[in-house]
Write an enzyme that holds these catalytic residues in place. Structure first.
Site, PDB file in Angstrom:
ATOM      1  N   ASP A 112      84.800  86.515   5.688  1.00  0.00           N
ATOM      2  CA  ASP A 112      83.389  86.447   5.281  1.00  0.00           C
ATOM      3  C   ASP A 112      82.987  85.076   4.758  1.00  0.00           C
ATOM      4  OD1 ASP A 112      83.210  89.849   3.964  1.00  0.00           O
ATOM      5  OD2 ASP A 112      83.258  89.034   5.991  1.00  0.00           O
ATOM      6  N   LYS A 144      78.339  93.341  -3.100  1.00  0.00           N
ATOM      7  CA  LYS A 144      77.845  94.304  -2.098  1.00  0.00           C
ATOM      8  C   LYS A 144      79.018  95.155  -1.603  1.00  0.00           C
ATOM      9  CE  LYS A 144      77.359  92.856   2.336  1.00  0.00           C
ATOM     10  NZ  LYS A 144      78.143  93.664   3.289  1.00  0.00           N
ATOM     11  N   ASN A 145      80.148  94.492  -1.330  1.00  0.00           N
ATOM     12  CA  ASN A 145      81.261  95.205  -0.685  1.00  0.00           C
ATOM     13  C   ASN A 145      82.105  96.042  -1.637  1.00  0.00           C
ATOM     14  OD1 ASN A 145      80.307  94.228   1.661  1.00  0.00           O
ATOM     15  ND2 ASN A 145      81.942  92.728   2.012  1.00  0.00           N
ATOM     16  N   ARG A 186      83.374  97.018  15.893  1.00  0.00           N
ATOM     17  CA  ARG A 186      83.489  97.784  14.632  1.00  0.00           C
ATOM     18  C   ARG A 186      83.966  99.223  14.884  1.00  0.00           C
ATOM     19  NH1 ARG A 186      80.630  94.716  10.897  1.00  0.00           N
ATOM     20  NH2 ARG A 186      82.062  95.541   9.319  1.00  0.00           N
ATOM     21  N   ARG A 234      70.392  91.233   3.653  1.00  0.00           N
ATOM     22  CA  ARG A 234      71.327  92.367   3.573  1.00  0.00           C
ATOM     23  C   ARG A 234      72.373  92.119   2.496  1.00  0.00           C
ATOM     24  NH1 ARG A 234      74.408  93.557   8.604  1.00  0.00           N
ATOM     25  NH2 ARG A 234      75.397  94.862   7.033  1.00  0.00           N
ATOM     26  N   CYS A 273      78.150  95.511  16.078  1.00  0.00           N
ATOM     27  CA  CYS A 273      77.206  94.530  15.529  1.00  0.00           C
ATOM     28  C   CYS A 273      77.585  93.194  16.146  1.00  0.00           C
ATOM     29  CB  CYS A 273      77.329  94.490  14.001  1.00  0.00           C
ATOM     30  SG  CYS A 273      78.879  93.817  13.470  1.00  0.00           S
TER      31      CYS A 273
HETATM   32  C1  EPZ Z   1      84.855  95.102   5.536  1.00  0.00           C
HETATM   33  O1  EPZ Z   1      84.475  95.523   6.829  1.00  0.00           O
HETATM   34  C2  EPZ Z   1      83.677  94.307   4.989  1.00  0.00           C
HETATM   35  N1  EPZ Z   1      82.502  95.165   4.883  1.00  0.00           N
HETATM   36  C3  EPZ Z   1      83.382  93.123   5.921  1.00  0.00           C
HETATM   37  O2  EPZ Z   1      82.319  92.362   5.334  1.00  0.00           O
HETATM   38  C4  EPZ Z   1      84.630  92.246   5.978  1.00  0.00           C
HETATM   39  O3  EPZ Z   1      84.396  91.187   6.884  1.00  0.00           O
HETATM   40  C5  EPZ Z   1      85.824  93.092   6.462  1.00  0.00           C
HETATM   41  O4  EPZ Z   1      85.994  94.236   5.588  1.00  0.00           O
HETATM   42  C6  EPZ Z   1      87.124  92.297   6.460  1.00  0.00           C
HETATM   43  O5  EPZ Z   1      87.378  91.820   5.179  1.00  0.00           O
HETATM   44  C7  EPZ Z   1      82.371  95.939   3.784  1.00  0.00           C
HETATM   45  O6  EPZ Z   1      83.220  95.959   2.906  1.00  0.00           O
HETATM   46  C8  EPZ Z   1      81.141  96.789   3.726  1.00  0.00           C
HETATM   47  P1  EPZ Z   1      88.048  96.159   8.469  1.00  0.00           P
HETATM   48  P2  EPZ Z   1      85.368  96.629   7.613  1.00  0.00           P
HETATM   49  O7  EPZ Z   1      88.123  97.633   8.675  1.00  0.00           O
HETATM   50  O8  EPZ Z   1      85.886  97.625   6.634  1.00  0.00           O
HETATM   51  C9  EPZ Z   1      89.317  96.423  13.051  1.00  0.00           C
HETATM   52  C10 EPZ Z   1      80.232  91.311   5.255  1.00  0.00           C
HETATM   53  O9  EPZ Z   1      79.840  90.269   5.804  1.00  0.00           O
HETATM   54  N2  EPZ Z   1      89.270  97.883  12.866  1.00  0.00           N
HETATM   55  O10 EPZ Z   1      88.977  95.528   7.481  1.00  0.00           O
HETATM   56  O11 EPZ Z   1      84.607  97.109   8.774  1.00  0.00           O
HETATM   57  C11 EPZ Z   1      87.942  95.781  12.917  1.00  0.00           C
HETATM   58  O12 EPZ Z   1      87.243  95.849  14.145  1.00  0.00           O
HETATM   59  C12 EPZ Z   1      81.061  92.301   6.038  1.00  0.00           C
HETATM   60  O13 EPZ Z   1      80.019  91.606   4.058  1.00  0.00           O
HETATM   61  C13 EPZ Z   1      89.737  98.705  13.882  1.00  0.00           C
HETATM   62  O14 EPZ Z   1      90.183  98.224  14.923  1.00  0.00           O
HETATM   63  O15 EPZ Z   1      86.572  95.717   8.120  1.00  0.00           O
HETATM   64  C14 EPZ Z   1      88.276  94.371  12.518  1.00  0.00           C
HETATM   65  O16 EPZ Z   1      88.622  93.645  13.685  1.00  0.00           O
HETATM   66  C15 EPZ Z   1      81.220  91.893   7.507  1.00  0.00           C
HETATM   67  N3  EPZ Z   1      89.692 100.054  13.716  1.00  0.00           N
HETATM   68  C16 EPZ Z   1      89.519  94.545  11.650  1.00  0.00           C
HETATM   69  O17 EPZ Z   1      90.059  95.831  11.982  1.00  0.00           O
HETATM   70  C17 EPZ Z   1      89.195 100.625  12.551  1.00  0.00           C
HETATM   71  O18 EPZ Z   1      89.205 101.865  12.453  1.00  0.00           O
HETATM   72  C18 EPZ Z   1      89.232  94.523  10.152  1.00  0.00           C
HETATM   73  O19 EPZ Z   1      88.209  95.464   9.914  1.00  0.00           O
HETATM   74  C19 EPZ Z   1      88.722  99.768  11.529  1.00  0.00           C
HETATM   75  C20 EPZ Z   1      88.780  98.399  11.696  1.00  0.00           C
END
Ligand code: EPZ
Length: 417
Positions: free
Chosen positions: A305, A22-23, A121, A397, A116
């Protein structure tokens, strides 16, 4: 509302075939917006988030058709750059269309993802990095209005924090920027490598110049591409835990074992017997489950995850374990439900102390987010008697045919309307 009914305490035995990731699919689908040529994608998983992303692309003017498991995307007439809240709110990855739309049109209006259950996010890292490419943006009534009056200009960008989504958005946007972009402190999840491989097939000019640094030289137009999505390592990790927690014996197929090396090492320390071949992992669960302390981290660390899933297994360990959730601020939503099944888990900040020696009791349960929901299924598989899991739209999902795959290896599980 659909629910799952599970009769647990049955050893799982047999083979499970893992679906596409998915990711990896979500950023690759967003990246097809860059191209005016046809794109052919194989091995997309049949899960709700992919359907949502396809609907989002269609709302932007993409022409998309499925034949068998191959998706054909034609963006030659794609001309809209407005991504609405009603499509983005259910799937945070909708923000990934911002980069390609800006690259292609120089203007985009994309809904902020909204929070969420696992966290707020934010997308500040995405937006600040895009502004380094010459993008100006304003947040108005929950939408990002972004524009690049002179088009995107290549630049050197160092991410202040490792972010999967921000890395993906910037990689995609930079492929059409004028000149060279160097992105450092990138996330290097396998799904990002798959995205880069796809973009190279589209004729984009990308090269990893060190572990977390990538160079992107802008191109004017891309070419027709065909790509098969990599396997879903989180789905694979979930079924490895299912084997370990039911003292089962599973062969997990369509995987690349070294990508799951961290998870395999953890499960071996916990006591599972694991052997690997080219595209398969064989796991035999052990009666004695040993405790272990884990902290989640960006790849190649232990994935957030799989945090909920490994927590369920550690509830059955012989001693206490500690899990530290270092990626998301609120990813312990599964703990309350697990405690209702007899687990003894206490939370302090981003740490969960798991007491172990739990005999899970069957119960009626409530799913909250995608990975928390599947952890309840794992606990139900370990619990004697009948459990019921509500709100399983969360599961749909991200897990293709979950109950069918589990039934095939002996689980007593069915979906009730
Ligand atoms: C991706 O989410 C994945 N989703 C998530 O999987 C996964 O948990 C996550 O990466 C971490 O590996 C998809 O790939 C669609 P991040 P993403 O940006 O990109 C903070 C699942 O269950 N952050 O690496 O949103 C954020 O809040 C999902 O399949 C900021 O502060 O994750 C988090 O605390 C859930 N500012 C941390 O960084 C930003 O602009 C990591 O988030 C972006 C992120």
């Amino acid at each position: 509302m659909q629910k799952l009914e599970v009769f647990g305490a049955i050893r799982l035995k047999g083979q499970i075939n893992i679906s596409g990731s998915k990711n990896a699919s979500l950023p690759i689908l967003a990246a097809t917006l860059l191209s005016k040529k046809k794109v052919f994608l194989n091995n997309l998983p049949k899960v709700k988030d992919i359907e949502t992303m396809i609907n989002l692309l269609k709302s932007l003017g993409s022409m998309i058709k499925f034949n068998k498991r191959k998706l054909i995307i034609d963006n030659s007439k794609q001309n809209k750059n407005f991504a609405s809240y009603n499509l983005v709110k259910t799937m945070r990855a909708g923000i990934l269309v911002l980069g390609p739309l800006l690259a292609k049109f120089g203007y985009a209006k994309v809904s902020l993802p909204g929070g969420c259950s696992i966290g707020t996010r934010p997308v500040d890292i995405h937006l600040k990095a895009l502004s380094k490419l010459g993008v100006k943006y304003k947040i108005i009534q929950g939408y990002v209005h972004a524009f690049a009056p002179k088009g995107l200009i290549g630049s050197k960008i160092n991410f202040p924090k490792i972010s999967v989504g921000a890395t993906e958005n910037l990689i995609i946007a930079s492929t059409l920027a004028k000149g060279t972009t160097i992105l450092s402190n990138c996330a290097i999840e396998p799904e990002i490598k798959d995205l880069v491989n796809f973009l190279i097939k589209m004729g984009c000019n990308l090269k990893w110049i060190s572990k977390r640094t990538i160079q992107i030289i802008g191109i004017n137009q891309s070419k027709e591409a065909i790509h098969s999505i990599m396997f879903d390592r989180i789905e694979a990790g979930t079924y490895l835990v299912a084997a370990a927690i039911t003292e089962g014996n599973l062969k997990i197929k369509n995987v690349i074992p070294y990508i799951l090396q961290t998870e395999i090492n953890v499960l071996r320390k916990i006591g599972a017997k694991i052997t690997t071949k080219k595209n398969e992992i064989k796991i035999v669960g052990n009666k004695k489950i040993k405790n272990i302390n884990i902290k989640t981290a960006p790849y190649p660390g232990f994935p957030t995850d799989l945090q909920a899933q490994i927590m369920v297994l550690l509830c059955k360990a012989n001693k206490k374990s500690l899990i530290r959730e270092d990626i998301f601020e609120n990813r312990f939503m599964h703990v309350a439900e697990l405690n209702r099944m007899g687990a003894k888990i206490s939370i302090s900040g981003n740490k969960a102390l798991i007491n172990g020696n739990t005999k899970f009791e069957a119960a009626e349960l409530m799913a909250t987010d995608l990975r928390a929901s599947v952890s309840l299924v794992l606990a139900a598989l370990a619990a004697k008697g009948k459990s019921q899991i509500n709100r399983i739209y969360h599961l749909d999902r991200g897990y293709e045919s979950l109950e069918k795959k589990l039934k095939k290896v002996g689980a007593r599980i069915r979906r009730l309307n």
